[in-house]
Each structure stands twice: as C-alpha cells, then as structure tokens.
Design an enzyme around this catalytic site. Structure first.
Site, short mmCIF file in Angstrom:
data_model
loop_
_atom_site.label_atom_id
_atom_site.label_comp_id
_atom_site.label_asym_id
_atom_site.label_seq_id
_atom_site.Cartn_x
_atom_site.Cartn_y
_atom_site.Cartn_z
N LYS A 177 -14.40 16.95 -37.25
CA LYS A 177 -13.24 16.77 -36.39
C LYS A 177 -12.60 15.42 -36.71
CE LYS A 177 -11.90 15.05 -32.77
NZ LYS A 177 -10.56 14.54 -33.13
N GLU A 252 -21.76 5.17 -34.96
CA GLU A 252 -21.25 4.02 -35.73
C GLU A 252 -20.06 3.50 -34.94
OE1 GLU A 252 -22.59 2.78 -38.27
OE2 GLU A 252 -23.67 4.32 -39.35
N CYS A 286 -14.05 -1.61 -39.16
CA CYS A 286 -15.05 -1.80 -38.12
C CYS A 286 -15.84 -3.09 -38.31
CB CYS A 286 -16.00 -0.62 -38.10
SG CYS A 286 -16.68 -0.26 -39.72
N GLU A 388 -12.98 -6.45 -29.53
CA GLU A 388 -12.52 -5.95 -30.83
C GLU A 388 -11.01 -5.75 -30.80
OE1 GLU A 388 -13.51 -1.86 -32.05
OE2 GLU A 388 -14.10 -2.66 -33.99
P1 NAD Z 1 -11.99 6.57 -31.20
O1 NAD Z 1 -13.30 6.32 -30.53
O2 NAD Z 1 -10.77 6.50 -30.37
O3 NAD Z 1 -11.97 8.01 -31.90
C1 NAD Z 1 -12.94 8.37 -32.87
C2 NAD Z 1 -13.05 9.87 -32.90
O4 NAD Z 1 -13.64 10.31 -31.67
C3 NAD Z 1 -11.71 10.62 -33.01
O5 NAD Z 1 -11.87 11.73 -33.85
C4 NAD Z 1 -11.46 11.03 -31.58
O6 NAD Z 1 -10.61 12.16 -31.48
C5 NAD Z 1 -12.86 11.34 -31.10
N1 NAD Z 1 -13.07 11.28 -29.65
C6 NAD Z 1 -12.45 10.49 -28.75
N2 NAD Z 1 -12.92 10.73 -27.51
C7 NAD Z 1 -13.87 11.69 -27.63
C8 NAD Z 1 -14.74 12.37 -26.70
N3 NAD Z 1 -14.72 12.11 -25.40
N4 NAD Z 1 -15.59 13.29 -27.18
C9 NAD Z 1 -15.65 13.57 -28.51
N5 NAD Z 1 -14.84 12.99 -29.42
C10 NAD Z 1 -13.97 12.04 -28.99
O7 NAD Z 1 -11.95 5.54 -32.42
P2 NAD Z 1 -10.74 5.29 -33.43
O8 NAD Z 1 -9.69 4.55 -32.65
O9 NAD Z 1 -10.37 6.54 -34.14
O10 NAD Z 1 -11.42 4.34 -34.51
C11 NAD Z 1 -11.50 2.97 -34.37
C12 NAD Z 1 -12.86 2.57 -33.85
O11 NAD Z 1 -13.86 3.08 -34.74
C13 NAD Z 1 -13.06 1.07 -33.82
O12 NAD Z 1 -13.74 0.71 -32.65
C14 NAD Z 1 -13.93 0.80 -35.04
O13 NAD Z 1 -14.69 -0.37 -34.98
C15 NAD Z 1 -14.77 2.03 -35.06
N6 NAD Z 1 -15.29 2.23 -36.42
C16 NAD Z 1 -16.63 2.02 -36.62
C17 NAD Z 1 -17.17 2.16 -37.90
C18 NAD Z 1 -18.64 1.95 -38.16
O14 NAD Z 1 -19.13 2.39 -39.20
N7 NAD Z 1 -19.39 1.32 -37.28
C19 NAD Z 1 -16.34 2.53 -38.96
C20 NAD Z 1 -14.98 2.75 -38.71
C21 NAD Z 1 -14.48 2.60 -37.42
#
Ligand code: NAD
Length: 493
Positions: A177, A252, A286, A388
């Site tokens: 997804k 992650e 991230c 962040e």
């Molecule tokens: P997000 O948490 O808003 O969304 C990530 C994914 O989760 C999306 O596909 C979203 O549709 C889905 N999602 C959101 N709410 C959900 C729920 N209740 N149930 C299931 N799925 C759900 O994150 P983002 O804005 O897309 O990405 C940025 C974030 O990701 C930052 O905090 C960044 O640090 C983190 N990130 C971490 C890593 C790592 O390896 N640690 C790598 C890249 C990004």
C-alpha cells in the site's frame, strides 16, 4: 524522459489490473508544477479484502516453491526494472518532486536491492542445535504468511522494495500500500510482476488512504504481518490496531538524527557531508542529520562555512540537472516546514540561511519549493531540535567536550541514525558504541548498503530492514526435535 500527460494507473490484484470496486479515483499531483500527473483508484476496505483473498490463495504454492526459483523470479523483476529505469525515475520525480538524479539513484539502488534479495532466497538457513544426547534438534525458517507492506512518500519505490524483496524471498505473499501522494512507481512495479513470472496473487498493490486501505490491512485477520515505514504516530496507531490479531509488526519510524563534529574533524569533509545529510531529498529523509552539534573550538568557523555553502545550493525544477534540491512533496508538508521555521525564529534560534519558501523557482508553475534553511545557536530543548520537521532545515548547536556531545546526541526521543566527524580513532569507536541509534556513520555522509541492516531504536521504531536481518523479519523460526536414541519424558505408570 518526463511524465507530461496525466496517466491512468490501476491496482494489481491477483495478477490483474483493477479500479476500485467503488469506481472512485483520485488525482496524483506533481509538486514541482502543481499539475495532475496521474489518476489512481481510491481503494478502500473492500479492495483490500479482495487483495488479501488473492494473496491468501497464492500463499500455499508460493511458500512451497523451491527457494532458488523464488530468487530467480525476484532477479527477473530486477531486470525488468533495470530496463525501465528512465521511466521509473521520471515517474518518481513526477509524484515526489525529488531531482531526476536522485530518482535515478533510487531506481538503481532498488535494482541492486532486488538482486541482493534474489540471492538471499535460498539462504534462509536453519541451525542444528546440540541440545541433548540422542536427539537431533534443528530449526527451519518458514514464511510468516500474507504481509501488508505500508510505504511512505519520501522514497516510494526504494522503501516498497526494502519490504517486498525479503518478503518474497522468504516465501510470503504481499499487498503493497503506497502513500497516497506517491502511488505511481509501486503500481508500475506491481504491473511487471506477471511479466517477471510471479504467479497471480503473490504481489498485489492497493492504493487508497491510510485510514481506510491501510487500516484494513492492519486489522484484517488473514494478514499475518504488517511492515510500516511512516511517522511515529502512525506506528503507534498500527501497533495498537495490530494487537487484536497479534500480527507481527516491523516499524520504521521518524527521526531527529544527530551529527557530532569534533574539533579534530576534517572540517571540509564535515561541512560537505553534513550539507548532504540534511538537504538531500529536500530534507525529507527519515535519518536526515537535522541536529548538528559542533565542538566549541570550531563552532563559529563551521557555522559560517555551512551557511555559505547551503546558500549556494540550487533549488528548482527537479528535471533540471543543475538543481541540487527539488520540490517538497506536498502542500501540507511545505506548510509544516514553514511553520517550524517560524517556530525556530520565535524560540530565538539564529536564522543564518534561507528561511523562506521559494515558489518562484518552479518550472512552468507555482510549485512547492523551500530554500535550504540553517538555524545556528539552537538549544537542544527547542521544539525545532526535538520534533521531526522533515524538510530542508538544519539546526546547528554547540558542545563543549565528549560527554556533553554524547549527552546532546542522545537527548532526543528518537534513535534512528547518527554521524560522528573526528580524526581520533578512539573518539570514533567510543561514540559509535555510546550513541543510542540503529546506525552510526563515521566521517561520511550516509551510504546505505543492501548488505547492512537499517532501522531504529526508541521512537524511531523497531525491527531491521535490508541485509539478512531484513530476511529474518519475514520468517518464523520452527524448532524440530527428533529422538534418535535418547530418553523420552513419560509418566511412570
Ligand atoms: P505516514 O505515517 O503519514 O504514512 C505512511 C504510510 O502509512 C502511508 O502509506 C499512509 O497511507 C499509511 N497510513 C497512515 N495512517 C495509517 C493507518 N492508520 N493505518 C495504516 N496505514 C496508515 O508517513 P509519511 O508522511 O508518508 O512519511 C514520512 C514519515 O516516514 C516520516 O516520519 C519519516 O521519518 C518516516 N520514514 C521513516 C523511515 C525509516 O526507515 N525509519 C524511512 C522513510 C520515512
């Protein structure tokens, strides 16, 4: 090659392309031009159910397939992606806003990741355990089952494959997804599965909002594992919601990663490496080193060199090879960055570079751009140092001695990564051991290796991706004990 015409892409379920059962679709916007570049299905619970059913049907044959054959199919997918690298890079730039050079790097490293995973498929070794005389005891590694792979918008293709590669290698079937801002490259990859030879239902891709499609994946009783890369708050929600079905989870999450620049560091290297670590991908990384602590003796010099070089970074059209920094992926994210820049100024940090959005730099439209921004004299208790931001905003602060530096590096809720700049070997090793993070890099801007694990501690989540640890995350360990000649516990009757 650039994506100029809006394209209509469909979900991949059970080896076929589908719109949402509701018929609804949503637009994908190019953040550098604010023009619609594609439309994709608005998948919801019922579409996820359909994909889970397909993945469940495909599981028995896929987990029983010879491991070498699974590896061959993953390698075949790598070749198909490699042959279309330009097309995938253009799509990655179109929906994410990253420079074409960065997108191409991501595609190439994704091909390498698939190749690495292909090689791991027949290396999910078990162990023989010398537990007791007269017994043969050994372990088997088995797939977990149907896996939901939930992907963020900052590295849409690469992070999807960090999950997909090991999941397939271990014999799981998957539903990917992607994030709603950036669904194109996951859909394009899923559409290649059939051509690569994967049986229908092994790789499924469903687009739709996290609160509906994502939520259903996390709560569906037939999904055995969910791997999320996303915000810490999303990880907390998912962990809570996955509890009801006792799913395995890998999380992650976010970061506020530190760099420590010791007085004995090679300053040219530290300045250039630190610039890359916070401004690459417009800071939407991230493990961006967003807190840079510099030892007192070289602090002023570091700040002036860093700010001067940050001011020379070119922000603009991501398809222009001259641009160092492309667009911010969404208007919501740009607004968040703008607000944090305001917060930093109110908190009393010293703005020494940037600080403004840069819409006028966009090619052929308004676009979502932000100038590289540098705050100096940042106190580690300020919100800009604790929360962040996920944008091109560097926070520079000072430290006095080794203990002060390590204390500041560790004074954060997060623990994803850290960098140490020093020419002293013992400082490097001590700091690598004492910083609480999933990874520590010394004297280099980060280079991620498919062969080495990546992941966080504390609020940055848990579990590891990449390397053989990434494969482990998609297997269960089964213990087998066979009595050959030894005693057997029994009742005395
Ligand atoms: P997000 O948490 O808003 O969304 C990530 C994914 O989760 C999306 O596909 C979203 O549709 C889905 N999602 C959101 N709410 C959900 C729920 N209740 N149930 C299931 N799925 C759900 O994150 P983002 O804005 O897309 O990405 C940025 C974030 O990701 C930052 O905090 C960044 O640090 C983190 N990130 C971490 C890593 C790592 O390896 N640690 C790598 C890249 C990004």
């Amino acid at each position: 090659m650039t994506v100029t015409q809006p394209r209509q892409l469909d979900m991949v379920i059970g080896g076929e392309l589908f719109g949402a059962l509701s018929g609804d679709r949503f637009d994908v916007v190019n953040p550098a031009t604010l023009r619609v570049c594609a439309s994709v299905p608005f998948g919801t619970e019922q579409d996820v159910d359909r994909a889970v059913a397909a993945a469940t049907r495909a599981l028995p044959a896929w987990r029983a397939a010879p491991a070498t054959q699974r590896g061959e199919l993953i390698a075949a997918l790598a070749r198909l992606l490699e042959a279309r690298a330009d097309e995938f890079a253009a799509a990655e730039t179109a929906h994410n806003g990253k420079t074409l050079a960065d997108a191409r790097f991501d595609v190439d490293s994704t091909v390498a990741c698939l190749d690495y995973c292909a090689g791991t498929a027949n290396k999910a070794y078990g162990q023989t355990i010398p537990a007791h005389d007269g017994y043969l005891v050994y372990t088997l590694r088995e797939p977990v089952g149907v896996c939901g792979l939930i992907v963020p918008w900052n590295f849409p293709l690469a992070i999807a494959v960090w999950k997909l590669g090991p999941a397939l290698a271990a014999g799981n079937t998957v539903i990917i997804k992607p994030a709603s801002e950036t669904p194109l490259t996951a859909l394009m990859l899923g559409a290649l599965a059939d051509q690569a030879g994967f049986p229908p239902g092994v790789i499924n891709v469903v687009t739709g909002p996290g609160s509906r499609a994502g939520h259903r994946l996390v709560t569906h009783p037939d999904v055995a594992k969910v791997s999320l890369t996303g915000e810490t708050s999303t990880g907390q929600t998912i962990m809570r919601e996955a509890a009801a079905t006792l799913k395995r989870v890998t999380l992650e999450l976010g970061g506020k990663s530190p760099a420590l620049v010791f007085a004995d560091a090679d300053l040219d290297l530290a300045v250039d490496g630190s610039l890359f670590q916070i401004f690459a991908n417009a800071g939407q990384v991230c493990d961006a080193r967003s807190r840079i602590f510099v030892q007192d003796a070289v602090y002023d010099e570091f700040v002036s060199r860093f700010a001067e070089r940050a001011g020379r970074l070119r922000v603009g059209d991501p398809t222009d090879p001259a641009s160092h920094i492309g667009a911010i992926t969404s208007a919501r994210q740009l607004e968040k960055i703008r607000q944090y820049v305001e917060i930093g100024q109110h908190e009393g940090a010293k703005l020494v570079c940037g600080g403004t959005i840069a819409g006028e730099l966009a090619a052929g439209g308004p676009g979502l751009f932000h100038r590289p921004t540098v705050f100096a004299d940042v106190d580690n208790s300020m919100r800009i140092a604790r929360e962040e931001i996920f944008g091109p905003v560097a926070c520079l602060g000072r430290f006095s001695d080794y203990d002060d530096g390590i204390g500041k590096a560790n004074d954060t809720p997060y623990g994803l990564a850290a960098t140490v700049w020093t020419t002293d070997l013992s400082t490097a090793h001590r700091a690598a051991a004492e910083i609480r993070a999933g990874g520590v890099w010394v004297n280099t801007s980060e280079f991620l290796f498919n062969e080495a694990p990546f992941g966080g501690v504390k609020a940055s989540g848990y579990g590891r991706e990449l390397s053989m640890h990434g494969l482990d995350a998609y297997t269960e360990v089964k213990n087998v004990g066979i009595r050959l000649a030894g005693p057997m516990p029994s009742f005395e009757l």
